[in-house]
Design a protein around this motif. Structure first.
Motif, PDB file in Angstrom:
ATOM      1  N   PRO A  41      -3.769   5.476   4.371  1.00  0.00           N
ATOM      2  CA  PRO A  41      -3.566   5.207   2.943  1.00  0.00           C
ATOM      3  C   PRO A  41      -3.714   6.476   2.111  1.00  0.00           C
ATOM      4  O   PRO A  41      -4.573   7.323   2.386  1.00  0.00           O
ATOM      5  CB  PRO A  41      -4.664   4.189   2.608  1.00  0.00           C
ATOM      6  CG  PRO A  41      -5.709   4.382   3.658  1.00  0.00           C
ATOM      7  CD  PRO A  41      -4.978   4.804   4.900  1.00  0.00           C
ATOM      8  N   ARG A  49       0.842  -1.195   0.000  1.00  0.00           N
ATOM      9  CA  ARG A  49       0.000   0.000   0.000  1.00  0.00           C
ATOM     10  C   ARG A  49       0.877   1.246   0.000  1.00  0.00           C
ATOM     11  O   ARG A  49       2.043   1.200   0.389  1.00  0.00           O
ATOM     12  CB  ARG A  49      -0.915   0.018   1.221  1.00  0.00           C
ATOM     13  CG  ARG A  49      -1.984  -1.044   1.205  1.00  0.00           C
ATOM     14  CD  ARG A  49      -3.051  -0.786   2.248  1.00  0.00           C
ATOM     15  NE  ARG A  49      -2.506  -0.719   3.588  1.00  0.00           N
ATOM     16  CZ  ARG A  49      -3.205  -0.310   4.653  1.00  0.00           C
ATOM     17  NH1 ARG A  49      -4.448   0.089   4.525  1.00  0.00           N
ATOM     18  NH2 ARG A  49      -2.650  -0.301   5.841  1.00  0.00           N
ATOM     19  N   THR A  59      -4.895   7.366  -1.088  1.00  0.00           N
ATOM     20  CA  THR A  59      -5.655   6.850  -2.231  1.00  0.00           C
ATOM     21  C   THR A  59      -5.486   7.702  -3.475  1.00  0.00           C
ATOM     22  O   THR A  59      -5.802   7.256  -4.581  1.00  0.00           O
ATOM     23  CB  THR A  59      -7.142   6.758  -1.865  1.00  0.00           C
ATOM     24  OG1 THR A  59      -7.603   8.045  -1.426  1.00  0.00           O
ATOM     25  CG2 THR A  59      -7.362   5.753  -0.737  1.00  0.00           C
ATOM     26  N   SER A 111      -9.208   1.189  -3.765  1.00  0.00           N
ATOM     27  CA  SER A 111      -9.751   2.215  -2.873  1.00  0.00           C
ATOM     28  C   SER A 111      -9.040   2.263  -1.528  1.00  0.00           C
ATOM     29  O   SER A 111      -9.264   3.188  -0.743  1.00  0.00           O
ATOM     30  CB  SER A 111     -11.243   1.967  -2.649  1.00  0.00           C
ATOM     31  OG  SER A 111     -11.466   0.671  -2.088  1.00  0.00           O
ATOM     32  N   HIS A 112      -8.201   1.267  -1.257  1.00  0.00           N
ATOM     33  CA  HIS A 112      -7.431   1.251  -0.011  1.00  0.00           C
ATOM     34  C   HIS A 112      -5.958   1.567  -0.262  1.00  0.00           C
ATOM     35  O   HIS A 112      -5.126   1.334   0.611  1.00  0.00           O
ATOM     36  CB  HIS A 112      -7.560  -0.112   0.668  1.00  0.00           C
ATOM     37  CG  HIS A 112      -8.977  -0.495   0.988  1.00  0.00           C
ATOM     38  ND1 HIS A 112      -9.689   0.090   2.007  1.00  0.00           N
ATOM     39  CD2 HIS A 112      -9.806  -1.396   0.403  1.00  0.00           C
ATOM     40  CE1 HIS A 112     -10.901  -0.434   2.045  1.00  0.00           C
ATOM     41  NE2 HIS A 112     -11.004  -1.340   1.083  1.00  0.00           N
ATOM     42  N   HIS A 158      -3.991   0.032  -2.249  1.00  0.00           N
ATOM     43  CA  HIS A 158      -3.211  -1.165  -2.544  1.00  0.00           C
ATOM     44  C   HIS A 158      -2.685  -1.101  -3.974  1.00  0.00           C
ATOM     45  O   HIS A 158      -3.411  -0.707  -4.890  1.00  0.00           O
ATOM     46  CB  HIS A 158      -4.069  -2.425  -2.414  1.00  0.00           C
ATOM     47  CG  HIS A 158      -4.325  -2.830  -0.997  1.00  0.00           C
ATOM     48  ND1 HIS A 158      -5.581  -3.025  -0.486  1.00  0.00           N
ATOM     49  CD2 HIS A 158      -3.469  -3.084   0.016  1.00  0.00           C
ATOM     50  CE1 HIS A 158      -5.507  -3.377   0.776  1.00  0.00           C
ATOM     51  NE2 HIS A 158      -4.234  -3.422   1.103  1.00  0.00           N
TER      52      HIS A 158
END
Length: 755
Positions: free
Chosen positions: A353, A344, A355, A370-371, A373
């Protein structure tokens, strides 16, 4: 005389006869001693406590079967003997009259019957078999025979036998034999049999043809893995000897009748590790010949039933496949090189995070969920990874994914082992930590590159103060370049010539990096004497075809022409590749002063077409620079943040068109440039704090998304205290840093806090 002698002779003879008669009468009538022993007729052992009757006398034998009695009888004597477990015995013997003592042995036949013990399968006699009957123990002789006594037995009586190698035998006697002449008892002992099944431990399949040994007995398992061993003695070691694919087994026989034996296949233990992290790798396929195994969560794979030597293939998605030789004599450790990674993008301080971050692999944009990642697959041995997010330091890694190369690359950035990832078995799972960054910069004009010592003096100022960045002209107002370009058009124009003795951009960047100074390269875009005069077809022109000039006699190129865009984009990319942290676009607009009405445009010149051109250029620049890792900022007129959002102030420059495609907008909100009434202030130039504060707030409200606002502050005309007010206003309005403008690159050090 003769008569006298005759009388004497006869008298003497009578006396002698009388004496002899008396003597013989004494001897004949004297008690005689009879001494004897009662013995077992079968075994020859003494019979204790036997009852003996001699005439009217009754006596008993002692523990040795012996007895003594006295009688006054001569001639033939009858002796009757009886004892439990024996047939009554009558014994007659002669005791001559002249003997005072006699000695006899009386044999008594045991009561009972004869038994024979044989092997039930072969009928062979079994010697040494132990027979238990009513507390007594008897053993068979070499012919398998045993005399079975019935000592004080009450029917039914139990006979039991346990003999090594045979099943226990037991029988209830329902009657006693009438005499020893009855038919003997034939006891057939069933050999002890062990029935077993052999199977493989790994898949439970039966194993035929396996050799099983128990002492001198050898057998083999059948097609179903079944075997039978007979006449196995207790504590016998049983050896199961399979072929080379399995491990032999030894165990001790303990009278069990059945057993199931799972044979462990010989195998190779493969320990699979991630070469970079040293952690175990699960789910790796390990193969040799036609046998496969998968590594556990501990990275261990057990490969069984393979040849003692061979070739091993180790592979898993996300790793480089390995082929290597092995032997079964020892475990093997395989270190896999990752060719995929995930993780991430996180704020290094908060751990949240990011994003809105953008990640690029070899210049190609990669997606984030959305996280925040990211997942990167099929990485080449060398790749470039770039991660950008406004307000953070850009991460850029030129990474050989070999062990040494990866460690070297990772040492340059902040990372942590994944806290959360879509795939827990990712080859390389690293969270990339972006450090928040707000540039606090001073401007260095193009001409100071001719004075390296002055440049170093400004670097010194940055190092000893709160400053952390510099803005350097890399493409001047006249279109001159600070580096030797490989862009063909610029090289043809000579945009990089005539400054060979100056500090090169490469040298500037090297020293800045060594001092950990953030570098911003300012590029003047559409005001460009070099391009305009070198390529008049790209310039803004008068109607007569002459190159148009603004009020400062500077030439401009035509913002409508895409070749002009491409020229500047190529230069920006080349500069970014030299190592600049940020590209700053200035004069990203149409002219604002001079004889604007005398400009000839081949294109329609309206607010709509102007704003479309600037927007399209900003978008294309953003797309071109994204893979480089350099941040992108744009300088805007100070008033652009105050006018109506749709107004382009006749220069094509609007916040709404440019902000979506840059990381930072940098409004030039110099207080002295605002006229009375601007911002609702009667005298804006006398209110530096208010101008900066209100403009910063207004600009922030006009922006959506991740783009940040970092204002230009005025480092001229004002006193140090008034400059400090500007800085305070920017800080109070939560600006993303600030940049000080002084056209000569001269700054009052007192306005900067010391480190």
């Amino acid at each position: 005389m003769l008569t006298k002698y005759r009388t004497f002779f006869l008298t003497s003879l009578a006396f002698i006869a009388l004496t002899i008669c008396v003597t013989f009468s004494f001897i004949f009538l004297q008690e005689k001693q009879v001494k004897g022993q009662i013995i077992d007729a079968a075994s020859g052992k003494p019979v204790p406590l036997a009852t003996l009757e001699v005439g009217s006398e009754r006596l008993f034998s002692d523990n040795q079967g012996q007895f003594i009695t006295y009688i006054q009888q001569n001639g033939q004597i009858d002796l009757h003997a009886s004892a439990p477990g024996y047939l009554p015995a009558r014994f007659t013997f002669d005791l001559p009259w002249y003997l005072k003592m006699g000695e006899v042995k009386v044999q008594m036949a045991p009561t009972g019957f004869t038994g024979y013990v044989v092997d039930a399968w072969s009928a062979e006699a079994l010697a040494g078999v132990t027979i238990h009957i009513a507390g007594q123990v008897i053993h068979t002789d070499s012919s398998g025979k045993a005399n079975l006594p019935l000592t004080e037995l009450k029917t039914p009586a139990t006979i039991s036998i346990r003999h090594s190698g045979y099943l226990p035998w037991q029988r209830e006697l329902t009657r006693l034999p009438q005499d020893s002449a009855e038919s003997p008892l034939l006891i057939r002992l069933e050999p002890h049999t062990l029935e077993g099944w052999l199977q493989s431990a790994d898949d439970g399949q039966p194993l035929p043809g396996v050799t099983i040994k128990a002492g001198s007995v050898t057998t083999h398992s059948d097609g179903e893995g079944r075997f039978v061993l007979s006449r196995v003695l207790p504590n016998t070691e049983i050896i199961v000897q399979p072929d080379d694919r399995f491990i032999p087994v030894r165990f001790t026989f303990q009278d069990q009748t059945t057993t199931t034996i799972a044979l462990e296949a010989k195998g190779l233990t493969v320990n699979v590790r991630n070469r970079l992290t040293g952690s175990p790798v699960a789910g790796v396929e390990v193969q040799s010949a036609n046998r496969r195994a998968s590594s556990s969560k501990n990275g261990i794979a057990e490969l069984t039933r393979i040849p003692p030597q061979g070739i091993l293939q180790v592979q898993r998605a996300g790793y480089v496949k390995q082929t290597l030789a092995y032997t079964l004599s020892q475990p093997i450790t395989v270190s896999l090189e990752a060719n995929a990674m995930q993780g991430r993008i996180l704020d290094a301080l908060s751990g949240l995070p990011l994003t809105g971050a953008r990640i690029f692999l070899n210049g190609n944009a990669q997606s984030l969920d959305s996280h925040a990642h990211y997942t990167l697959n099929d990485l080449s041995q060398e790749f470039t990874l770039t991660v950008r997010n406004p307000g953070y330091k850009t991460i850029q890694l030129a990474w050989p994914i070999t062990h040494t190369g990866a460690l070297t690359a990772l040492a340059k950035v902040k990372t942590q082992a994944c806290q959360s990832a879509p795939d827990d078995n990712a080859p390389l799972c690293l969270d990339l930590l972006l450090e928040p960054f707000a540039a606090r910069a001073i401007y260095i004009p193009f001409g100071l590159l001719s004075q390296p010592d002055t440049i170093r003096g400004l670097f010194d100022l940055v190092e000893r103060s709160e400053l952390n960045a510099v803005v350097l002209d890399i493409k001047s107002d006249a279109g001159e370049l600070a580096w030797d370009t490989q862009v063909e058009q610029a090289d043809w124009l000579g945009a990089d010539r005539g400054r060979e003795s100056w500090m090169s951009l490469q040298a500037f960047l090297a020293e800045a990096k060594a001092r950990d100074i953030y570098t911003i390269g300012r590029m003047v875009i559409f005001k460009d004497d070099t391009l305009a005069y070198g390529r008049p077809d790209l310039a803004l022109l008068y109607p007569d075809g002459a190159v148009w000039q603004d009020s400062s006699a500077s030439a401009w190129v035509n913002p409508f022409i895409e070749e002009v865009w491409d020229y500047n984009i190529a230069l920006a990319k080349e500069a970014a590749e030299l190592g600049l942290d940020e590209i700053n676009l200035d004069y990203i607009r149409f002219p604002s002063d001079g004889a604007l009405g005398s400009i000839y445009y081949a294109q329609e010149n309206t607010a709509k077409t102007r704003t479309a051109a600037i927007r399209a250029f900003a978008q294309r620049m953003d797309e071109a620079l994204e893979p480089s890792g350099a941040a992108l900022s744009a300088d805007l007129f100070g008033l652009t943040v105050w006018v109506e959002a749709e107004s382009d102030m006749n220069i094509g420059q609007r916040v709404i068109d440019i902000a979506p495609f840059v990381d930072i907008i940098a409004p030039m909100i110099y207080p002295s440039t605002f006229i009375p009434g601007n911002l609702g202030l009667s005298n804006p130039s006398a209110s530096p704090y208010e101008v900066i504060y209100l403009s910063q707030i207004e600009a922030s409200q006009k922006i959506t998304g991740a783009t940040q606002v970092r204002p230009w502050l005025q480092a001229y005309w004002y006193s140090a205290d008034e400059m400090l007010l500007q800085k305070q206003a920017a800080n109070d309005a939560n600006s993303a840093g600030w940049m000080w403008w002084n056209a000569g690159g001269i700054y009052d050090e007192s306005i900067f806090e010391s480190k």
